[in-house]
Scaffold this motif. Structure first.
Motif, PDB file in Angstrom:
ATOM      1  N   ALA A  26       1.379  -0.700  -0.571  1.00 40.59           N
ATOM      2  CA  ALA A  26       0.284   0.251  -0.107  1.00 40.59           C
ATOM      3  C   ALA A  26       0.985   1.232  -0.002  1.00 40.59           C
ATOM      4  O   ALA A  26       0.317   2.659  -0.172  1.00 40.59           O
ATOM      5  N   GLY A  27       1.964   0.764   0.663  1.00 45.35           N
ATOM      6  CA  GLY A  27       2.996   2.547   0.401  1.00 45.35           C
ATOM      7  C   GLY A  27       3.445   2.161  -1.141  1.00 45.35           C
ATOM      8  O   GLY A  27       3.692   4.123  -1.468  1.00 45.35           O
ATOM      9  N   SER A  28       3.399   1.849  -1.628  1.00 47.39           N
ATOM     10  CA  SER A  28       3.647   2.195  -2.968  1.00 47.39           C
ATOM     11  C   SER A  28       2.314   2.680  -3.717  1.00 47.39           C
ATOM     12  O   SER A  28       2.950   2.840  -4.978  1.00 47.39           O
ATOM     13  N   ALA A  29       1.365   1.935  -4.089  1.00 46.22           N
ATOM     14  CA  ALA A  29      -0.202   2.164  -4.659  1.00 46.22           C
ATOM     15  C   ALA A  29      -1.087   1.763  -3.680  1.00 46.22           C
ATOM     16  O   ALA A  29      -1.233   1.285  -2.477  1.00 46.22           O
ATOM     17  N   SER A  30      -2.583   1.430  -4.749  1.00 47.30           N
ATOM     18  CA  SER A  30      -2.938   0.951  -3.812  1.00 47.30           C
ATOM     19  C   SER A  30      -3.484  -0.293  -4.678  1.00 47.30           C
ATOM     20  O   SER A  30      -4.397  -0.795  -5.286  1.00 47.30           O
ATOM     21  N   PRO A  31      -3.171  -1.386  -3.961  1.00 52.49           N
ATOM     22  CA  PRO A  31      -3.271  -2.799  -4.579  1.00 52.49           C
ATOM     23  C   PRO A  31      -4.881  -3.105  -4.083  1.00 52.49           C
ATOM     24  O   PRO A  31      -5.478  -3.426  -3.467  1.00 52.49           O
ATOM     25  N   GLU A  32      -5.031  -4.291  -5.107  1.00 51.52           N
ATOM     26  CA  GLU A  32      -5.752  -5.449  -5.387  1.00 51.52           C
ATOM     27  C   GLU A  32      -6.090  -6.547  -4.716  1.00 51.52           C
ATOM     28  O   GLU A  32      -5.190  -6.795  -5.558  1.00 51.52           O
TER      29      GLU A  32
END
Length: 173
Positions: A26-32
């Motif tokens: 989540a620190g890199s992007a908003s994962p699914e």
């Protein structure tokens, strides 16, 4: 960047690990984070694909091993299909898609348990993916069939997810 974490889970341990990996990412992007039963076959727009499942009979689950596991409990399992079948059914995969593989297994030497993540990684490479980090195993309890991850494993999975995100950034993806 779209990050997709696809998991297969019989009793919830692998799902818990997948969610922890997603938390680390989540620190890199908003994962699914999605169950393999709901995972898309079209990976257009995905920048990182993370795939994992439980280790059954030294490797990825098969229909027979999932049935055997399901027969041991009196409630429905979380995944009806496996990552093996999902990976084999994928539409065209974006060239050199960044990817990673993980599994859950008991905490014994891999020579005795095998590791589903090795088969996942092999199939990802066959699809033209490039592995960002080596395949990783997370350990589950043995006191019952639905014991869940060993203490500290969700935190280790979260740290692995963060390391995966950092490796992706270093690679310039």
């Amino acid at each position: 960047m779209r990050i997709l974490v696809v998991f297969e889970s019989m009793f919830g341990a692998t799902e818990e690990v997948a969610k922890a990996i997603g938390k680390g990412l989540a620190g890199s992007a908003s994962p699914e984070v999605v169950n393999v039963d709901e995972a898309p076959r079209d990976l257009t727009g995905v920048g990182l694909l993370v795939v994992g499942g439980p280790t059954h009979v030294h490797g990825m689950s098969r229909r027979a091993t999932r049935k055997s596991a399901a027969d041991q409990v009196d409630y429905p399992t979380r995944s009806r299909t496996g990552v093996r079948e999902w990976l084999d059914s994928l539409d065209e995969v974006p060239a050199k898609l960044a990817a990673a593989a993980f599994d859950t297994r008991i905490d014994k030497p891999r020579v005795f348990t095998g590791a589903a993540s090795l088969g996942v990684a092999k199939r990802l490479r066959r699809h033209g993916c490039r592995l960002v980090l080596p395949a990783e195993s997370f350990f589950v309890g043995t006191e019952s069939i639905d014991a869940g991850p060993e203490p500290g494993e969700p935190e280790r999975a979260e740290a692995w997810g963060a390391a995966l995100g950092a490796a992706l950034v270093r690679a310039g993806s």
